[in-house]
Design a protein around this motif. Structure first.
Motif, PDB file in Angstrom:
ATOM      1  N   VAL A  78       0.849  -1.190   0.000  1.00 37.43           N
ATOM      2  CA  VAL A  78       0.000   0.000   0.000  1.00 37.43           C
ATOM      3  C   VAL A  78       0.885   1.240   0.000  1.00 37.43           C
ATOM      4  N   ASP A  79       0.719   2.082  -1.013  1.00 41.06           N
ATOM      5  CA  ASP A  79       1.372   3.391  -1.046  1.00 41.06           C
ATOM      6  C   ASP A  79       0.348   4.406  -0.561  1.00 41.06           C
ATOM      7  N   LEU A  80       0.466   4.803   0.705  1.00 41.88           N
ATOM      8  CA  LEU A  80      -0.475   5.743   1.304  1.00 41.88           C
ATOM      9  C   LEU A  80       0.025   7.157   1.025  1.00 41.88           C
ATOM     10  N   GLY A  81      -0.133   7.586  -0.223  1.00 41.48           N
ATOM     11  CA  GLY A  81       0.392   8.869  -0.662  1.00 41.48           C
ATOM     12  C   GLY A  81      -0.394  10.042  -0.121  1.00 41.48           C
ATOM     13  N   ARG A 104      -6.719   9.411  -1.124  1.00 39.30           N
ATOM     14  CA  ARG A 104      -6.283   9.042   0.223  1.00 39.30           C
ATOM     15  C   ARG A 104      -7.462   8.699   1.137  1.00 39.30           C
ATOM     16  N   PRO A 105      -8.559   9.458   1.134  1.00 36.82           N
ATOM     17  CA  PRO A 105      -9.696   9.073   1.971  1.00 36.82           C
ATOM     18  C   PRO A 105     -10.326   7.731   1.571  1.00 36.82           C
ATOM     19  N   GLU A 106     -10.092   7.296   0.338  1.00 34.54           N
ATOM     20  CA  GLU A 106     -10.646   6.028  -0.142  1.00 34.54           C
ATOM     21  C   GLU A 106      -9.721   4.850   0.101  1.00 34.54           C
ATOM     22  N   ALA A 107      -8.627   5.044   0.848  1.00 39.28           N
ATOM     23  CA  ALA A 107      -7.599   4.017   1.001  1.00 39.28           C
ATOM     24  C   ALA A 107      -8.172   2.692   1.490  1.00 39.28           C
ATOM     25  N   ALA A 108      -9.017   2.722   2.518  1.00 42.66           N
ATOM     26  CA  ALA A 108      -9.563   1.476   3.060  1.00 42.66           C
ATOM     27  C   ALA A 108     -10.392   0.736   2.015  1.00 42.66           C
ATOM     28  N   ASP A 109     -11.195   1.473   1.241  1.00 44.65           N
ATOM     29  CA  ASP A 109     -12.016   0.838   0.206  1.00 44.65           C
ATOM     30  C   ASP A 109     -11.153   0.220  -0.890  1.00 44.65           C
ATOM     31  N   VAL A 110     -10.065   0.903  -1.265  1.00 43.65           N
ATOM     32  CA  VAL A 110      -9.171   0.354  -2.291  1.00 43.65           C
ATOM     33  C   VAL A 110      -8.507  -0.925  -1.785  1.00 43.65           C
ATOM     34  N   VAL A 128       2.893  -4.474   3.474  1.00 46.39           N
ATOM     35  CA  VAL A 128       3.814  -3.349   3.617  1.00 46.39           C
ATOM     36  C   VAL A 128       3.066  -2.072   3.260  1.00 46.39           C
ATOM     37  N   VAL A 129       3.115  -1.103   4.167  1.00 42.58           N
ATOM     38  CA  VAL A 129       2.470   0.183   3.944  1.00 42.58           C
ATOM     39  C   VAL A 129       3.551   1.255   3.860  1.00 42.58           C
ATOM     40  N   ALA A 130       3.606   1.955   2.739  1.00 40.69           N
ATOM     41  CA  ALA A 130       4.565   3.049   2.551  1.00 40.69           C
ATOM     42  C   ALA A 130       3.911   4.354   2.986  1.00 40.69           C
ATOM     43  N   ALA A 157      -7.006   4.929   9.526  1.00 43.44           N
ATOM     44  CA  ALA A 157      -8.224   4.779   8.747  1.00 43.44           C
ATOM     45  C   ALA A 157      -8.100   3.651   7.727  1.00 43.44           C
ATOM     46  N   MET A 158      -6.889   3.480   7.154  1.00 38.28           N
ATOM     47  CA  MET A 158      -6.667   2.420   6.179  1.00 38.28           C
ATOM     48  C   MET A 158      -6.557   1.060   6.857  1.00 38.28           C
TER      49      MET A 158
END
Length: 373
Positions: A78-81, A104-110, A128-130, A157-158
């Motif tokens: 996951v690239d949490l940009g 970014r707010p949609e991270a959990a849904d993605v 792995v979360v970046a 949130a993710m």
């Protein structure tokens, strides 16, 4: 899962190769053919390896070809940009299984969507979360949370979308991008280099001897903390250099440069660089100054690390128009150092995170047998 030492070694070789014959596995693991045959049988029984076909050798004999089995599982990167979240699901041989992109707010849904697209029943071995933050590693090599509040809320949130019990590893996003440049980008074949990201913020990924340097606090490469300015009349402020080089200040300089111009000033960096490429005088002047600023930062990096190569990346750093000015300023101030533009682009962070996730996933299966990443 308890595997014999030889089975763990063979699995690590098979995952790195993708497919291999028994002689190839024996050569890669440094084991005898009978030992490899026993290890392969053990892996097949556990569905960690499976025969995927045969191949004919030079003598005409056929050899069985093995690949990973269904129980080998998958990993998630996951690239949490700051604006865009990119997610990839991969097999333990690195093969892409699923991917998704969202805000970014949609991270959990993605994350949930990519998890749904992974093969049914495949165990998730590692995540792995970046994050755009310092990551402090625990003794096991996993970061529980970002070190500051900068990325913490978005990570929390993710994280609700991740399955319980799966090892989650955090890594700095610039370090992930540096790994991508090392293995599939502008730094292929180079064992030491600096990946300098210039965008909204600034950051440096340091690769020495083929390994990312993280530092005692997980903060190696946090060039935003370089003291700036050094001036008798002004005190350095925390992250003042990032404020000076980042895109917000760049656009402020654009507005100033256009005060006497008849045409409207560009409101984003992409338009600025497009105008500069077209030969617009004011745009070229702003880009030249930006290149000199980045060149001075690159000279500071070269003075400390002498990396031999600096790869420029990020929203503004990756534009090739910067390279001549950065190179000239670096040549003027420091040691001979090659400057090139990133070739992995905006997907570099998730690509590097995927590589790390695969390495962690293999270690989960093998109980710690090391693999290169």
């Amino acid at each position: 899962m308890q595997l014999s030492e030889s089975a763990r070694a063979v699995f690590a070789v098979l995952a790195a190769a993708g497919t291999a014959t028994r002689p190839q596995l024996a050569a890669g693991a440094g084991l005898s053919k009978p030992t490899v045959s026993s290890a392969v049988a053990e892996l097949e029984a556990a569905e960690l390896a499976a025969c995927s076909g045969t191949v004919s050798g030079a003598t005409g004999r056929s050899a069985a070809v093995y690949g990973l089995g269904p129980a080998a599982g998958a990993v998630l990167a996951v690239d949490l940009g700051p604006a865009v979240t990119r997610v990839r699901g991969c097999a333990l041989d690195g093969a892409l299984l699923a991917e998704g992109t969202g805000s970014r707010p949609e991270a959990a849904d993605v994350v949930r969507q990519v998890l749904k697209e992974l093969p049914t029943g495949a165990p998730l071995r590692a995540v792995v979360v970046a994050v755009g933050d310092v990551v402090t590693q625990d003794p096991e090599g996993a970061g529980a949370r970002p070190a500051t509040a900068k990325a913490g809320p978005a990570f929390d949130a993710m994280a609700v979308a991740l399955p319980p019990g799966v090892p989650v590893h955090l890594e700095n996003n610039v370090n992930c991008a540096a790994l991508a440049e090392l293995h599939e980008g502008a730094a292929r074949g180079r064992h030491s280099f600096g990946y300098l990201r210039i965008g909204v913020g600034i950051g440096l990924g340091i690769v020495i001897g083929g390994q990312v340097l993280r530092g005692a606090n997980g903060a190696a490469g946090e060039v935003a903390r370089l003291p700036y300015p050094w001036d008798e009349g002004r005190e350095p402020r925390r992250e003042a250099l990032e404020a000076h080089i980042g895109v917000r200040s760049l656009l402020h300089r654009v507005e100033q440069a256009w005060q006497d111009a008849d045409d409207p000033y560009p409101e984003n960096a992409e338009r600025l660089f497009a105008l500069a490429e077209e030969g617009h005088t004011a745009a070229r002047a702003v880009v030249a100054r930006h290149a000199a600023d980045v060149g001075r930062l690159a000279a500071a990096v070269a003075a400390v690390l002498d990396p031999g190569l600096i790869v420029l990346g990020g929203a503004t750093g990756t534009d090739p128009q910067l390279v001549p000015g950065v190179q000239a300023e670096l040549d003027r101030l420091s040691w001979p150092t090659e400057v090139v533009s990133s070739t992995v682009g905006e997907t570099g962070t998730v690509a590097g995170a995927s590589r790390l996730a695969v390495a962690h996933g293999i270690q989960t299966v093998t109980g710690g047998t090391s693999v290169k990443h």
